[in-house]
Motif scaffolding. Structure first.
Motif, PDB file in Angstrom:
ATOM      1  N   VAL A  98       0.826  -1.210   0.000  1.00 13.33           N
ATOM      2  CA  VAL A  98       0.000   0.000   0.000  1.00 13.33           C
ATOM      3  C   VAL A  98       0.866   1.269   0.000  1.00 13.33           C
ATOM      4  O   VAL A  98       0.484   2.283  -0.584  1.00 13.33           O
ATOM      5  N   TYR A  99       2.046   1.224   0.608  1.00 13.61           N
ATOM      6  CA  TYR A  99       2.875   2.426   0.771  1.00 13.61           C
ATOM      7  C   TYR A  99       3.184   3.153  -0.544  1.00 13.61           C
ATOM      8  O   TYR A  99       3.076   4.383  -0.595  1.00 13.61           O
ATOM      9  N   PRO A 100       3.557   2.477  -1.630  1.00 12.31           N
ATOM     10  CA  PRO A 100       3.830   3.228  -2.869  1.00 12.31           C
ATOM     11  C   PRO A 100       2.612   4.009  -3.381  1.00 12.31           C
ATOM     12  O   PRO A 100       2.763   5.090  -3.948  1.00 12.31           O
ATOM     13  N   TYR A 101       1.411   3.482  -3.165  1.00 12.92           N
ATOM     14  CA  TYR A 101       0.202   4.215  -3.546  1.00 12.92           C
ATOM     15  C   TYR A 101       0.050   5.475  -2.703  1.00 12.92           C
ATOM     16  O   TYR A 101      -0.321   6.536  -3.203  1.00 12.92           O
ATOM     17  N   LEU A 102       0.338   5.353  -1.412  1.00 15.61           N
ATOM     18  CA  LEU A 102       0.269   6.506  -0.506  1.00 15.61           C
ATOM     19  C   LEU A 102       1.298   7.555  -0.924  1.00 15.61           C
ATOM     20  O   LEU A 102       0.992   8.747  -1.007  1.00 15.61           O
ATOM     21  N   ARG A 103       2.489   7.102  -1.212  1.00 13.71           N
ATOM     22  CA  ARG A 103       3.572   7.988  -1.635  1.00 13.71           C
ATOM     23  C   ARG A 103       3.185   8.741  -2.915  1.00 13.71           C
ATOM     24  O   ARG A 103       3.353   9.956  -3.011  1.00 13.71           O
ATOM     25  N   SER A 104       2.625   8.022  -3.872  1.00 11.34           N
ATOM     26  CA  SER A 104       2.194   8.626  -5.127  1.00 11.34           C
ATOM     27  C   SER A 104       1.068   9.637  -4.905  1.00 11.34           C
ATOM     28  O   SER A 104       1.060  10.712  -5.516  1.00 11.34           O
ATOM     29  N   GLN A 105       0.135   9.310  -4.027  1.00  8.30           N
ATOM     30  CA  GLN A 105      -0.990  10.207  -3.771  1.00  8.30           C
ATOM     31  C   GLN A 105      -0.505  11.533  -3.168  1.00  8.30           C
ATOM     32  O   GLN A 105      -0.993  12.595  -3.540  1.00  8.30           O
ATOM     33  N   VAL A 106       0.457  11.472  -2.260  1.00  9.90           N
ATOM     34  CA  VAL A 106       0.989  12.698  -1.649  1.00  9.90           C
ATOM     35  C   VAL A 106       1.689  13.545  -2.713  1.00  9.90           C
ATOM     36  O   VAL A 106       1.503  14.770  -2.767  1.00  9.90           O
ATOM     37  N   THR A 107       2.463  12.915  -3.577  1.00 13.24           N
ATOM     38  CA  THR A 107       3.138  13.647  -4.649  1.00 13.24           C
ATOM     39  C   THR A 107       2.126  14.298  -5.580  1.00 13.24           C
ATOM     40  O   THR A 107       2.237  15.485  -5.921  1.00 13.24           O
ATOM     41  N   ASN A 108       1.118  13.535  -5.989  1.00  7.69           N
ATOM     42  CA  ASN A 108       0.097  14.076  -6.896  1.00  7.69           C
ATOM     43  C   ASN A 108      -0.728  15.174  -6.236  1.00  7.69           C
ATOM     44  O   ASN A 108      -1.083  16.162  -6.887  1.00  7.69           O
ATOM     45  N   LEU A 109      -1.035  15.012  -4.966  1.00  4.07           N
ATOM     46  CA  LEU A 109      -1.825  16.007  -4.243  1.00  4.07           C
ATOM     47  C   LEU A 109      -1.090  17.346  -4.168  1.00  4.07           C
ATOM     48  O   LEU A 109      -1.667  18.392  -4.447  1.00  4.07           O
ATOM     49  N   THR A 110       0.169  17.310  -3.829  1.00  6.61           N
ATOM     50  CA  THR A 110       0.924  18.565  -3.737  1.00  6.61           C
ATOM     51  C   THR A 110       1.134  19.177  -5.123  1.00  6.61           C
ATOM     52  O   THR A 110       1.051  20.393  -5.281  1.00  6.61           O
ATOM     53  N   ALA A 111       1.376  18.356  -6.125  1.00  7.89           N
ATOM     54  CA  ALA A 111       1.534  18.882  -7.487  1.00  7.89           C
ATOM     55  C   ALA A 111       0.222  19.496  -7.980  1.00  7.89           C
ATOM     56  O   ALA A 111       0.232  20.545  -8.631  1.00  7.89           O
ATOM     57  N   SER A 112      -0.904  18.883  -7.643  1.00  9.99           N
ATOM     58  CA  SER A 112      -2.215  19.416  -8.045  1.00  9.99           C
ATOM     59  C   SER A 112      -2.546  20.727  -7.350  1.00  9.99           C
ATOM     60  O   SER A 112      -3.371  21.500  -7.833  1.00  9.99           O
ATOM     61  N   ALA A 113      -1.896  20.965  -6.211  1.00  6.39           N
ATOM     62  CA  ALA A 113      -2.095  22.213  -5.480  1.00  6.39           C
ATOM     63  C   ALA A 113      -1.149  23.310  -5.981  1.00  6.39           C
ATOM     64  O   ALA A 113      -1.082  24.390  -5.412  1.00  6.39           O
ATOM     65  N   TYR A 114      -0.410  23.019  -7.049  1.00 10.74           N
ATOM     66  CA  TYR A 114       0.511  23.971  -7.673  1.00 10.74           C
ATOM     67  C   TYR A 114       1.628  24.421  -6.736  1.00 10.74           C
ATOM     68  O   TYR A 114       2.039  25.576  -6.721  1.00 10.74           O
ATOM     69  N   ILE A 115       2.104  23.456  -5.935  1.00 16.91           N
ATOM     70  CA  ILE A 115       3.313  23.699  -5.148  1.00 16.91           C
ATOM     71  C   ILE A 115       4.326  22.642  -5.552  1.00 16.91           C
ATOM     72  O   ILE A 115       3.989  21.686  -6.254  1.00 16.91           O
ATOM     73  N   ALA A 116       5.558  22.814  -5.113  1.00 23.67           N
ATOM     74  CA  ALA A 116       6.583  21.819  -5.441  1.00 23.67           C
ATOM     75  C   ALA A 116       6.140  20.461  -4.908  1.00 23.67           C
ATOM     76  O   ALA A 116       5.781  20.339  -3.732  1.00 23.67           O
ATOM     77  N   PRO A 117       6.120  19.434  -5.757  1.00 27.83           N
ATOM     78  CA  PRO A 117       5.654  18.122  -5.311  1.00 27.83           C
ATOM     79  C   PRO A 117       6.479  17.583  -4.149  1.00 27.83           C
ATOM     80  O   PRO A 117       7.709  17.678  -4.150  1.00 27.83           O
ATOM     81  N   LEU A 118       5.785  17.056  -3.170  1.00 30.04           N
ATOM     82  CA  LEU A 118       6.435  16.440  -2.020  1.00 30.04           C
ATOM     83  C   LEU A 118       6.593  14.959  -2.310  1.00 30.04           C
ATOM     84  O   LEU A 118       5.610  14.267  -2.587  1.00 30.04           O
ATOM     85  N   ASN A 119       7.820  14.484  -2.283  1.00 29.33           N
ATOM     86  CA  ASN A 119       8.102  13.067  -2.505  1.00 29.33           C
ATOM     87  C   ASN A 119       8.484  12.427  -1.184  1.00 29.33           C
ATOM     88  O   ASN A 119       9.546  12.721  -0.632  1.00 29.33           O
ATOM     89  N   LEU A 120       7.606  11.560  -0.693  1.00 31.73           N
ATOM     90  CA  LEU A 120       7.942  10.793   0.500  1.00 31.73           C
ATOM     91  C   LEU A 120       9.089   9.854   0.146  1.00 31.73           C
ATOM     92  O   LEU A 120       9.250   9.480  -1.022  1.00 31.73           O
ATOM     93  N   PRO A 121       9.879   9.443   1.126  1.00 36.30           N
ATOM     94  CA  PRO A 121      11.034   8.599   0.807  1.00 36.30           C
ATOM     95  C   PRO A 121      10.621   7.222   0.284  1.00 36.30           C
ATOM     96  O   PRO A 121       9.572   6.689   0.644  1.00 36.30           O
ATOM     97  N   VAL A 122      11.468   6.677  -0.578  1.00 38.61           N
ATOM     98  CA  VAL A 122      11.308   5.295  -1.006  1.00 38.61           C
ATOM     99  C   VAL A 122      11.803   4.436   0.150  1.00 38.61           C
ATOM    100  O   VAL A 122      12.900   4.659   0.665  1.00 38.61           O
ATOM    101  N   ILE A 123      10.994   3.486   0.562  1.00 38.40           N
ATOM    102  CA  ILE A 123      11.370   2.624   1.688  1.00 38.40           C
ATOM    103  C   ILE A 123      11.339   1.187   1.190  1.00 38.40           C
ATOM    104  O   ILE A 123      10.309   0.701   0.740  1.00 38.40           O
ATOM    105  N   SER A 124      12.484   0.526   1.256  1.00 41.25           N
ATOM    106  CA  SER A 124      12.563  -0.835   0.736  1.00 41.25           C
ATOM    107  C   SER A 124      12.267  -1.890   1.790  1.00 41.25           C
ATOM    108  O   SER A 124      11.883  -3.001   1.460  1.00 41.25           O
ATOM    109  N   GLY A 125      12.439  -1.553   3.048  1.00 39.75           N
ATOM    110  CA  GLY A 125      12.174  -2.511   4.118  1.00 39.75           C
ATOM    111  C   GLY A 125      10.912  -2.148   4.868  1.00 39.75           C
ATOM    112  O   GLY A 125      10.083  -1.379   4.378  1.00 39.75           O
ATOM    113  N   PRO A 126      10.762  -2.678   6.075  1.00 35.44           N
ATOM    114  CA  PRO A 126       9.593  -2.350   6.884  1.00 35.44           C
ATOM    115  C   PRO A 126       9.512  -0.854   7.194  1.00 35.44           C
ATOM    116  O   PRO A 126      10.524  -0.211   7.470  1.00 35.44           O
ATOM    117  N   ILE A 127       8.290  -0.318   7.147  1.00 36.76           N
ATOM    118  CA  ILE A 127       8.071   1.112   7.352  1.00 36.76           C
ATOM    119  C   ILE A 127       7.979   1.464   8.826  1.00 36.76           C
ATOM    120  O   ILE A 127       8.535   2.459   9.272  1.00 36.76           O
TER     121      ILE A 127
END
Length: 143
Positions: A98-127
């Motif tokens: 589920v985490y990559p979907y959450l990460r993508s949603q935050v990036t898209n939400l901030t970009a849609s608000a016309y601010i610099a997109p916020l990219n949550l960190p890529v996490i390869s192990g347990p969150i």
């Protein structure tokens, strides 16, 4: 254990712009707060929901230029789960899915608000810290 990912849905998506003045020399520390809930459907033990949330809120002590609250729910059908260890493994794997979907949603939400997109960190192990295994050895016993 058999895990079948049935889909994902948004439970909450919100963005609020805060009109705060930041000094150019100040470093902005976003500090996202993550949380998770796991629920089973009453009457259908195979159907599980894993809810993953991220929240970023401005406070007087730590002002932020925006508030974000995103909660996504992954829907899973799980079979042949025997014991707490396998339940724990399912929760960790579902969270990773589920985490990559959450990460993508935050990036898209901030970009849609016309601010610099916020990219949550890529996490390869347990969150979450409680998902990490303990040390394989006791540091006091190292030669």
């Amino acid at each position: 254990m058999k895990i079948d990912f049935k889909g994902i849905t948004a439970e909450e998506i919100s963005f609020k712009l805060n009109r705060i003045k930041l000094n150019p020399e100040d470093k902005l520390d976003i500090k996202p707060q993550f949380s998770r809930q796991v629920r089973k459907v009453t009457g259908n033990d195979k159907l599980n929901f894993v809810s993953l949330s991220v929240k970023i809120e401005s406070t007087p002590e730590e002002p932020k230029p925006f508030d974000i609250n995103v909660t996504l729910v992954g829907i899973f059908e799980v079979e042949d789960v025997h014991g707490e260890a396998e339940e724990r493994k399912f929760v960790i794997e579902a969270t990773k899915l589920v985490y990559p979907y959450l990460r993508s949603q935050v990036t898209n939400l901030t970009a849609s608000a016309y601010i610099a997109p916020l990219n949550l960190p890529v996490i390869s192990g347990p969150i979450f810290p409680e998902d990490r295994d303990q040390f394989a050895f006791n540091p006091g016993n190292v030669n």
